[in-house]
Design a protein around this motif. Sequence first.
Motif, PDB file in Angstrom:
ATOM      1  N   ASN A 158       0.829  -1.205   0.000  1.00 47.72           N
ATOM      2  CA  ASN A 158       0.000   0.000   0.000  1.00 47.72           C
ATOM      3  C   ASN A 158       0.867   1.260   0.000  1.00 47.72           C
ATOM      4  O   ASN A 158       0.592   2.220  -0.732  1.00 47.72           O
ATOM      5  CB  ASN A 158      -0.928   0.015   1.217  1.00 47.72           C
ATOM      6  N   ASP A 159       1.910   1.246   0.832  1.00 45.72           N
ATOM      7  CA  ASP A 159       2.794   2.411   0.921  1.00 45.72           C
ATOM      8  C   ASP A 159       3.511   2.648  -0.409  1.00 45.72           C
ATOM      9  O   ASP A 159       3.642   3.793  -0.860  1.00 45.72           O
ATOM     10  CB  ASP A 159       3.825   2.211   2.036  1.00 45.72           C
ATOM     11  N   ALA A 160       3.973   1.558  -1.040  1.00 44.18           N
ATOM     12  CA  ALA A 160       4.668   1.690  -2.326  1.00 44.18           C
ATOM     13  C   ALA A 160       3.723   2.242  -3.398  1.00 44.18           C
ATOM     14  O   ALA A 160       4.112   3.093  -4.204  1.00 44.18           O
ATOM     15  CB  ALA A 160       5.236   0.339  -2.753  1.00 44.18           C
ATOM     16  N   ALA A 179       3.817   5.525  -5.825  1.00 39.82           N
ATOM     17  CA  ALA A 179       3.880   5.199  -7.254  1.00 39.82           C
ATOM     18  C   ALA A 179       5.214   4.574  -7.622  1.00 39.82           C
ATOM     19  O   ALA A 179       5.844   4.932  -8.623  1.00 39.82           O
ATOM     20  CB  ALA A 179       3.612   6.434  -8.113  1.00 39.82           C
ATOM     21  N   VAL A 180       5.641   3.599  -6.800  1.00 39.38           N
ATOM     22  CA  VAL A 180       6.865   2.850  -7.070  1.00 39.38           C
ATOM     23  C   VAL A 180       6.605   1.378  -6.797  1.00 39.38           C
ATOM     24  O   VAL A 180       5.614   0.994  -6.162  1.00 39.38           O
ATOM     25  CB  VAL A 180       8.042   3.329  -6.186  1.00 39.38           C
ATOM     26  N   LEU A 209       7.685   4.031 -14.824  1.00 34.63           N
ATOM     27  CA  LEU A 209       7.928   5.011 -13.765  1.00 34.63           C
ATOM     28  C   LEU A 209       7.990   4.336 -12.391  1.00 34.63           C
ATOM     29  O   LEU A 209       8.782   4.747 -11.531  1.00 34.63           O
ATOM     30  CB  LEU A 209       6.836   6.076 -13.786  1.00 34.63           C
ATOM     31  N   HIS A 210       7.168   3.319 -12.181  1.00 37.41           N
ATOM     32  CA  HIS A 210       7.225   2.575 -10.916  1.00 37.41           C
ATOM     33  C   HIS A 210       8.586   1.900 -10.751  1.00 37.41           C
ATOM     34  O   HIS A 210       9.160   1.885  -9.654  1.00 37.41           O
ATOM     35  CB  HIS A 210       6.111   1.520 -10.858  1.00 37.41           C
ATOM     36  N   LEU A 233      14.062   1.886  -8.333  1.00 42.71           N
ATOM     37  CA  LEU A 233      15.520   1.832  -8.493  1.00 42.71           C
ATOM     38  C   LEU A 233      16.174   3.057  -7.864  1.00 42.71           C
ATOM     39  O   LEU A 233      17.271   2.956  -7.288  1.00 42.71           O
ATOM     40  CB  LEU A 233      15.873   1.743  -9.979  1.00 42.71           C
ATOM     41  N   HIS A 234      15.517   4.184  -7.946  1.00 41.99           N
ATOM     42  CA  HIS A 234      16.062   5.378  -7.295  1.00 41.99           C
ATOM     43  C   HIS A 234      16.090   5.212  -5.780  1.00 41.99           C
ATOM     44  O   HIS A 234      17.049   5.647  -5.119  1.00 41.99           O
ATOM     45  CB  HIS A 234      15.219   6.603  -7.668  1.00 41.99           C
ATOM     46  N   GLU A 235      15.055   4.589  -5.213  1.00 36.50           N
ATOM     47  CA  GLU A 235      15.050   4.366  -3.769  1.00 36.50           C
ATOM     48  C   GLU A 235      16.169   3.405  -3.364  1.00 36.50           C
ATOM     49  O   GLU A 235      16.781   3.577  -2.309  1.00 36.50           O
ATOM     50  CB  GLU A 235      13.695   3.820  -3.334  1.00 36.50           C
TER      51      GLU A 235
END
Length: 352
Positions: free
Chosen positions: A14-16, A20-21, A68-69, A74-76
Amino acid sequence: MYARVDEAIDQLLNDAELRAVCLTTADKNLRRALDRRVRAGTLVSPLPGLYARGQRWLHGLTPTQRALHVLGALHELHPTWRFCGPSAAVLQGLSVSHGLLGTIHLAVSPGSGVRSSEPYRRHVIPDEEATEAGGVPVTSLLRTTFDCMRWLDFREGLAVADSALRVGGLSREELVAYVEQMRGGYRGVAQARMTAAHADGRSENGGESIARAAMWELGFAMPDLQVEVTSPFSGSGLYRVDFRWFLPDGTEVYGEHDGDEKYLNPLMNGGSPLRTMKRERKRESGLTVSHASVMRFSPADVADTVYFDWLLRYYGVPREREPLIEIPSAGGIVIPEPPEIEVVPVEAYGLE
């Protein structure tokens, strides 16, 4: 115990989704539980260590949203990674064809060494070309567009370039000047120069850009874009057509790039595909009152070189020069030669 794990996974998912990742976690126990759900089919894993709910991933997200997800996740995981090329273009809101989204393009500093392995491709790009898009490190808009124009084919590159003007606020002059200064050692710079010269921010989407690039490759006259035509029914309303050509005899041909979304997407059809079809039929009747022809084509039609070449000739669009690409044979299919000019009669389109 299993109930607590399920509850924890649901909360993490839910948090992800709110961010939007894709979901990522360093907890090995959770990773094993997530992998079990992937094998069971309730979750998907687009890349190792990345997870999302299967139904939402497959039916609730567009290909661009999925990309985008992935890039956000990957950025996180790797906050210092800098994305470039088509990956940066997606993050910057530019038009990138779905078939290009599976490869992750990363910019690395000179001297750091370049090692690529699927699905990652690393490119040496100076640090001064860095900026951010939504908090994610990317190459500058000009550098992103330049790299896409030289790495991708003309059709795909023009889609990115047009959207850089439309969405990014660049001017064609800025883009051309940037390409001109990028001399020496850049593979594909000649193609980038040609693409920049044809960029036009009036193109409303990537499909229209690809169609226009195909027209150029086939040697046809370039159309006017997004032309407003007065409605004969109201006298004050306007129709906007994607493409317009004036033929030698003074008549007009309107080109309409038709994707399926306007009929299938509830946000665009108001929940009624039939109503959308009737509205399109009435609109086409208005466009043909002056004896103009309306040429409709889909992305699949543009991709079929033989058919698209024939269609443009059939409607009388002038060919200004020899094609830049080879036009395959029709494979035994007999396609009649087009007439000099094809006028669509008004009677062919009824009003309701």
